[in-house]
Write a protein that holds these residues in place. Sequence first.
Motif, mmCIF file in Angstrom:
data_model
loop_
_atom_site.group_PDB
_atom_site.id
_atom_site.type_symbol
_atom_site.label_atom_id
_atom_site.label_comp_id
_atom_site.label_asym_id
_atom_site.label_seq_id
_atom_site.Cartn_x
_atom_site.Cartn_y
_atom_site.Cartn_z
ATOM 1 N N UNK A 27 -32.919 5.400 10.565
ATOM 2 C CA UNK A 27 -33.396 5.253 11.944
ATOM 3 C C UNK A 27 -32.243 5.259 12.925
ATOM 4 N N UNK A 28 -32.492 5.903 14.080
ATOM 5 C CA UNK A 28 -31.487 6.029 15.133
ATOM 6 C C UNK A 28 -31.879 5.171 16.326
ATOM 7 N N UNK A 29 -30.980 4.275 16.720
ATOM 8 C CA UNK A 29 -31.166 3.513 17.956
ATOM 9 C C UNK A 29 -30.304 4.211 19.003
ATOM 10 N N UNK A 30 -30.991 4.895 19.920
ATOM 11 C CA UNK A 30 -30.332 5.695 20.951
ATOM 12 C C UNK A 30 -30.487 4.971 22.283
ATOM 13 N N UNK A 102 -35.760 0.358 5.944
ATOM 14 C CA UNK A 102 -35.303 1.150 7.087
ATOM 15 C C UNK A 102 -33.883 0.746 7.439
ATOM 16 N N UNK A 103 -32.964 1.706 7.323
ATOM 17 C CA UNK A 103 -31.554 1.527 7.657
ATOM 18 C C UNK A 103 -31.373 1.961 9.110
ATOM 19 N N UNK A 104 -30.867 1.074 9.956
ATOM 20 C CA UNK A 104 -30.788 1.318 11.395
ATOM 21 C C UNK A 104 -29.343 1.511 11.849
ATOM 22 N N UNK A 105 -29.133 2.574 12.605
ATOM 23 C CA UNK A 105 -27.795 2.919 13.088
ATOM 24 C C UNK A 105 -27.809 3.116 14.601
ATOM 25 N N UNK A 106 -26.810 2.575 15.273
ATOM 26 C CA UNK A 106 -26.598 2.867 16.685
ATOM 27 C C UNK A 106 -25.891 4.214 16.758
ATOM 28 N N UNK A 107 -26.427 5.108 17.597
ATOM 29 C CA UNK A 107 -25.863 6.457 17.699
ATOM 30 C C UNK A 107 -25.762 6.875 19.159
ATOM 31 N N UNK A 108 -24.930 7.878 19.386
ATOM 32 C CA UNK A 108 -24.928 8.572 20.667
ATOM 33 C C UNK A 108 -25.420 9.989 20.405
ATOM 34 N N UNK A 109 -25.970 10.595 21.446
ATOM 35 C CA UNK A 109 -26.476 11.966 21.324
ATOM 36 C C UNK A 109 -25.745 12.861 22.315
ATOM 37 N N UNK A 110 -25.724 14.160 22.002
ATOM 38 C CA UNK A 110 -25.019 15.112 22.864
ATOM 39 C C UNK A 110 -25.615 15.139 24.266
ATOM 40 N N UNK A 111 -26.951 15.160 24.356
ATOM 41 C CA UNK A 111 -27.670 15.121 25.641
ATOM 42 C C UNK A 111 -28.908 14.261 25.429
#
Length: 144
Positions: A27-30, A102-111
């Motif tokens: 899972x992505x935390x955006x 559910x493995x949760x990761x803080x991420x950044x996105x290109x846009x």
Amino acid sequence: MTVTSPEFVAGLAADASAAGITGFVAAAVISHDGRVLLLRRNPDDYMGGLWEVPSGRVEAGETILDALRRETNEETGLTISQVIGYIGHFDYGNSYGGTTRQFNFAVTVEKTEPIVLTEHDAHQWAQPDKLPEVSDAVRRLLTS
């Protein structure tokens, strides 16, 4: 050891397997401008109508981080530019009668736009202190 190292990710999977977990979800935390991206499950899906962070099943032969990138892109059209950190996991009963982690990761996105939904019926950027209907586990994840 960084959260993107193969050893760290393999350790997450090994620990879950040792605990008897039968399904893995990445899972992505955006976050953007103090808000977090949430997607609403289709009403006829398992847990239909609930809001969640972009997430999906880790497929056979795939690492947790591979699934994180693939699922985020498939569900939102967004491309992860960086995995910032691992922010924990939670377990829940799945539709097959087993337990999913559910493995949760803080991420950044290109846009942050456009968001193109393929599996959900709506999206929103929500303030962590004003969340819509999410599971208790997602609420704890986003407000702790």
